[in-house]
Design a protein around this motif. Structure first.
Motif, PDB file in Angstrom:
ATOM      1  N   UNK A   1       0.822  -1.017  -0.048  1.00  0.00           N
ATOM      2  CA  UNK A   1      -0.163  -0.058  -0.107  1.00  0.00           C
ATOM      3  C   UNK A   1       0.865   1.461   0.132  1.00  0.00           C
ATOM      4  N   UNK A   2       1.850   1.266   0.943  1.00  0.00           N
ATOM      5  CA  UNK A   2       2.812   2.366   0.946  1.00  0.00           C
ATOM      6  C   UNK A   2       3.553   2.434  -0.478  1.00  0.00           C
ATOM      7  N   UNK A   3       4.045   1.492  -0.825  1.00  0.00           N
ATOM      8  CA  UNK A   3       4.892   1.439  -2.359  1.00  0.00           C
ATOM      9  C   UNK A   3       3.849   1.917  -3.177  1.00  0.00           C
ATOM     10  N   UNK A   4       2.641   1.647  -3.499  1.00  0.00           N
ATOM     11  CA  UNK A   4       1.547   1.937  -4.520  1.00  0.00           C
ATOM     12  C   UNK A   4       1.462   3.518  -4.359  1.00  0.00           C
ATOM     13  N   UNK A   5       1.156   4.151  -3.124  1.00  0.00           N
ATOM     14  CA  UNK A   5       1.012   5.487  -2.929  1.00  0.00           C
ATOM     15  C   UNK A   5       2.411   6.526  -3.253  1.00  0.00           C
ATOM     16  N   UNK A   6       3.501   5.759  -3.104  1.00  0.00           N
ATOM     17  CA  UNK A   6       4.844   6.378  -3.403  1.00  0.00           C
ATOM     18  C   UNK A   6       4.938   6.607  -4.986  1.00  0.00           C
ATOM     19  N   UNK A   7       4.155   5.764  -5.803  1.00  0.00           N
ATOM     20  CA  UNK A   7       4.614   6.126  -7.146  1.00  0.00           C
ATOM     21  C   UNK A   7       4.193   7.489  -7.492  1.00  0.00           C
ATOM     22  N   UNK A   8       5.051   8.105  -8.758  1.00  0.00           N
ATOM     23  CA  UNK A   8       4.759   9.119  -9.381  1.00  0.00           C
ATOM     24  C   UNK A   8       4.355   9.104 -10.822  1.00  0.00           C
ATOM     25  N   UNK A   9       3.299   9.783 -11.095  1.00  0.00           N
ATOM     26  CA  UNK A   9       2.878   9.727 -12.463  1.00  0.00           C
ATOM     27  C   UNK A   9       3.694  10.582 -13.280  1.00  0.00           C
ATOM     28  N   UNK A  10       4.230   9.937 -14.409  1.00  0.00           N
ATOM     29  CA  UNK A  10       5.093  10.361 -15.519  1.00  0.00           C
ATOM     30  C   UNK A  10       4.599  10.143 -16.876  1.00  0.00           C
ATOM     31  N   UNK A  11       3.647  11.020 -17.639  1.00  0.00           N
ATOM     32  CA  UNK A  11       3.318  10.980 -18.893  1.00  0.00           C
ATOM     33  C   UNK A  11       2.558   9.916 -19.121  1.00  0.00           C
ATOM     34  N   UNK A  12       1.799   9.254 -18.086  1.00  0.00           N
ATOM     35  CA  UNK A  12       0.914   8.078 -18.169  1.00  0.00           C
ATOM     36  C   UNK A  12       1.656   6.796 -17.571  1.00  0.00           C
ATOM     37  N   UNK A  13       2.925   6.955 -17.332  1.00  0.00           N
ATOM     38  CA  UNK A  13       3.833   5.886 -16.758  1.00  0.00           C
ATOM     39  C   UNK A  13       3.850   6.020 -15.359  1.00  0.00           C
ATOM     40  N   UNK A  14       4.308   5.339 -14.353  1.00  0.00           N
ATOM     41  CA  UNK A  14       4.760   5.322 -13.300  1.00  0.00           C
ATOM     42  C   UNK A  14       6.058   5.095 -12.811  1.00  0.00           C
ATOM     43  N   UNK A  15       6.791   5.869 -12.052  1.00  0.00           N
ATOM     44  CA  UNK A  15       8.076   5.946 -11.376  1.00  0.00           C
ATOM     45  C   UNK A  15       8.178   5.908 -10.151  1.00  0.00           C
ATOM     46  N   UNK A  16       9.309   5.561  -9.422  1.00  0.00           N
ATOM     47  CA  UNK A  16       9.459   5.580  -8.151  1.00  0.00           C
ATOM     48  C   UNK A  16      10.697   6.369  -7.659  1.00  0.00           C
ATOM     49  N   UNK A  17      10.514   7.403  -6.669  1.00  0.00           N
ATOM     50  CA  UNK A  17      11.729   8.060  -6.319  1.00  0.00           C
ATOM     51  C   UNK A  17      12.345   7.283  -5.126  1.00  0.00           C
ATOM     52  N   UNK A  18      13.462   7.385  -4.847  1.00  0.00           N
ATOM     53  CA  UNK A  18      14.188   6.727  -3.680  1.00  0.00           C
ATOM     54  C   UNK A  18      13.440   6.846  -2.467  1.00  0.00           C
ATOM     55  N   UNK A  19      12.980   8.112  -2.086  1.00  0.00           N
ATOM     56  CA  UNK A  19      12.293   8.321  -0.923  1.00  0.00           C
ATOM     57  C   UNK A  19      11.048   9.159  -1.295  1.00  0.00           C
ATOM     58  N   UNK A  20       9.932   9.140  -0.476  1.00  0.00           N
ATOM     59  CA  UNK A  20       8.701   9.919  -0.864  1.00  0.00           C
ATOM     60  C   UNK A  20       8.888  11.420  -0.917  1.00  0.00           C
ATOM     61  N   UNK A  21       9.986  11.835  -0.297  1.00  0.00           N
ATOM     62  CA  UNK A  21      10.235  13.256  -0.414  1.00  0.00           C
ATOM     63  C   UNK A  21      11.229  13.714  -1.669  1.00  0.00           C
ATOM     64  N   UNK A  22      11.757  12.708  -2.332  1.00  0.00           N
ATOM     65  CA  UNK A  22      12.572  13.220  -3.622  1.00  0.00           C
ATOM     66  C   UNK A  22      11.656  13.495  -4.703  1.00  0.00           C
ATOM     67  N   UNK A  23      12.101  14.361  -5.660  1.00  0.00           N
ATOM     68  CA  UNK A  23      11.511  14.611  -6.591  1.00  0.00           C
ATOM     69  C   UNK A  23      12.193  13.954  -7.989  1.00  0.00           C
ATOM     70  N   UNK A  24      13.230  13.439  -7.613  1.00  0.00           N
ATOM     71  CA  UNK A  24      14.079  12.625  -8.919  1.00  0.00           C
ATOM     72  C   UNK A  24      13.658  11.131  -8.800  1.00  0.00           C
ATOM     73  N   UNK A  25      13.125  10.765  -9.884  1.00  0.00           N
ATOM     74  CA  UNK A  25      12.889   9.197 -10.146  1.00  0.00           C
ATOM     75  C   UNK A  25      14.245   8.726 -10.927  1.00  0.00           C
ATOM     76  N   UNK A  26      14.606   7.422 -10.598  1.00  0.00           N
ATOM     77  CA  UNK A  26      15.632   6.620 -11.602  1.00  0.00           C
ATOM     78  C   UNK A  26      14.921   5.604 -12.122  1.00  0.00           C
ATOM     79  N   UNK A  27      15.620   4.859 -13.268  1.00  0.00           N
ATOM     80  CA  UNK A  27      14.883   3.656 -13.806  1.00  0.00           C
ATOM     81  C   UNK A  27      15.660   2.250 -13.479  1.00  0.00           C
ATOM     82  N   UNK A  28      16.810   2.571 -12.684  1.00  0.00           N
ATOM     83  CA  UNK A  28      17.369   1.443 -12.552  1.00  0.00           C
ATOM     84  C   UNK A  28      17.133   0.309 -11.366  1.00  0.00           C
ATOM     85  N   UNK A  29      17.872  -0.759 -11.258  1.00  0.00           N
ATOM     86  CA  UNK A  29      17.310  -1.917 -10.497  1.00  0.00           C
ATOM     87  C   UNK A  29      17.784  -1.720  -9.099  1.00  0.00           C
ATOM     88  N   UNK A  30      18.597  -1.076  -8.816  1.00  0.00           N
ATOM     89  CA  UNK A  30      19.084  -1.020  -7.369  1.00  0.00           C
ATOM     90  C   UNK A  30      18.274  -0.431  -6.564  1.00  0.00           C
TER      91      UNK A  30
END
Length: 433
Positions: free
Chosen positions: A19-48
């Motif tokens: 539930x927390x992870x789903x809420x942390x998702x950012x909407x980007x042009x219809x896709x979803x991305x995750x910042x490292x923390x919920x306070x971050x604005x920057x998202x990254x696409x990598x695996x780590x």
């Protein structure tokens, strides 16, 4: 209202953490991305610790709960990762395009999404185009370097690319009194020994590619690398504990001995598990797995015995990574259940739950306050923890222990439990028959 602690069963913990992870998702042009923390604005696409590391967890959740919210979010996440492939400069397994290919191929295989499959193919094409005749960068190790790229290519079905990635290791090997070792990268002095940045991560890649390609030369080189690490054991004949590096890397955050996947016997055991599959007639490898397990179980973890001793809940260097090994033991040897339950109880005790869901804060004991911000990703955050909680729940319920998307540096268990007779149709629908 915020509480520390949560229901102590793995499934309930996973529900709140999802539930927390789903809420942390950012909407980007219809896709979803995750910042490292919920306070971050920057998202990254990598695996780590980026979006690619979240996708396998969502696929495990979809298969476990048959809830299409998770599949839909995985498809949205795959779109954001696919959009990042062409412009992401790093090539590594956990840091770059190779890991993105693994995650995208997973979405394609599990959900049948052709766009994700096309993007995975494009990621592999990009990797091929970046090969310079020796590799992709100066790193030899698994997280960032050519060993991890070899494993990603192998996981994605490109054996030719995987062989290109490991062909440099024979010339780069440094003979030692017991075997061989490698630099982390071209300009480093300390030699590391474990899975994330050291010799055993390279051993894993050599053994995996050598088996797939029927290359005894690669397997022999892997054995020589493993022999060097085994010669460094400091725990006596019953255990297995090797130092972080030699000469010891000098930094205030680096302890001589660690116990997690990255620099300790938890990860070492995974390399020895693979060698057990590759060389099944040699009893040395399962014996080394048992010695790693003995050391882990008797180390004191997950208790925080002293500041800095065990301050991480995550998959890379914390409790979730040890839970992965405990689940392997349950399936293969039948002796990991009690320790797995202890680890789940510890994760429950250290969880924070409120209206937003469940998450974990790791600790930096030298900082005030010492609790770090909760993170979303595979390495230190919710995604990596959820994945292991769901596997533990499946095993406990006598369901298939396999992950929806296997990571290329974690051997599958060699013995699978039978599917539950109480719900075979449900399991077959989720696992494809």
């Amino acid at each position: 209202m915020m509480t520390t602690g949560a229901p102590d069963d793995a499934e309930s913990l996973a529900v709140g953490a999802l539930e927390w992870l789903m809420k942390a998702a950012r909407d980007i042009d219809g896709g979803a991305a995750w910042p490292n923390t919920v306070a971050d604005d920057q998202v990254t696409p990598h695996l780590y610790n980026g979006s690619s590391g979240v996708l396998p967890t969502l696929l495990d959740a979809w298969r476990y709960f048959a809830d299409d919210r998770y599949a839909d979010m995985a498809l949205r996440g795959a779109r954001s990762v696919a959009d990042a492939v062409d412009n992401w400069e790093d090539s590594g397994l956990y840091s770059g395009v190779a890991g993105m290919a693994v995650a995208l191929r997973g979405v394609h295989c599990v959900l049948g999404d052709s766009a994700a499959g096309t993007a995975a193919d494009r990621a592999l094409d990009i990797l091929r185009s970046r090969y310079d005749g020796a590799g992709w960068n100066n790193w030899f190790e698994l997280i960032l370097g050519n060993a991890g790229i070899a494993l990603a290519a192998l996981e994605c079905g490109d054996l030719g690319l995987a062989q290109l990635a490991v062909d440099r290791y024979a010339l780069a090997a440094e003979p030692t009194t017991a075997g061989v070792q490698w630099k982390i990268e071209a300009d480093t002095v300390p030699r590391m020994h474990h899975m994330s940045h050291g010799t055993l991560g390279i051993v894993y890649a050599l053994a995996a590619v050598g088996r797939a390609a029927d290359r005894p030369d690669l397997i022999d080189l892997a054995v020589a690398g493993a022999a060097d690490v085994v010669s460094r054991n400091e725990a006596g004949p019953d255990g297995f504990l090797v130092g972080h590096s030699d000469p010891q890397q000098q930094h205030e955050t680096i302890a001589r001995h660690n116990y997690g996947w990255c620099h300790g016997p938890t990860g070492d055991a995974q390399a020895f598990r693979l060698l057990t599959h590759v060389l099944p007639d040699d009893p040395a490898w399962p014996a080394l797995v048992d010695r790693c397990w003995h050391t882990v179980v008797n180390s004191g973890i997950p208790r925080r015995l002293r500041p800095g001793f065990w301050d991480n809940n995550g998959r890379c260097c914390g409790t979730a990574g040890v839970l992965a090994l405990a689940c392997d033991r349950q399936v293969e040897r039948g002796d990991g259940r009690d320790f797995a339950d202890l680890l789940v109880a510890d994760l429950a005790a250290r969880a924070t739950t409120d209206a937003d869901g469940t998450r974990w804060s790791n600790v930096e004991h030298r900082a005030t306050p010492s609790d770090l911000a909760p993170t979303t990703g595979w390495a230190m955050g919710n995604a990596g923890i959820i994945r292991e909680l769901l596997r533990h729940a499946r095993i406990t319920a006598d369901r298939d222990p396999r992950y929806a998307v296997p990571f290329p540096d974690h051997p599958p268990t060699s013995t699978f439990r039978t599917l539950s007779a109480a719900r075979p149709a449900e399991d077959e629908r989720r696992w494809g028959g």
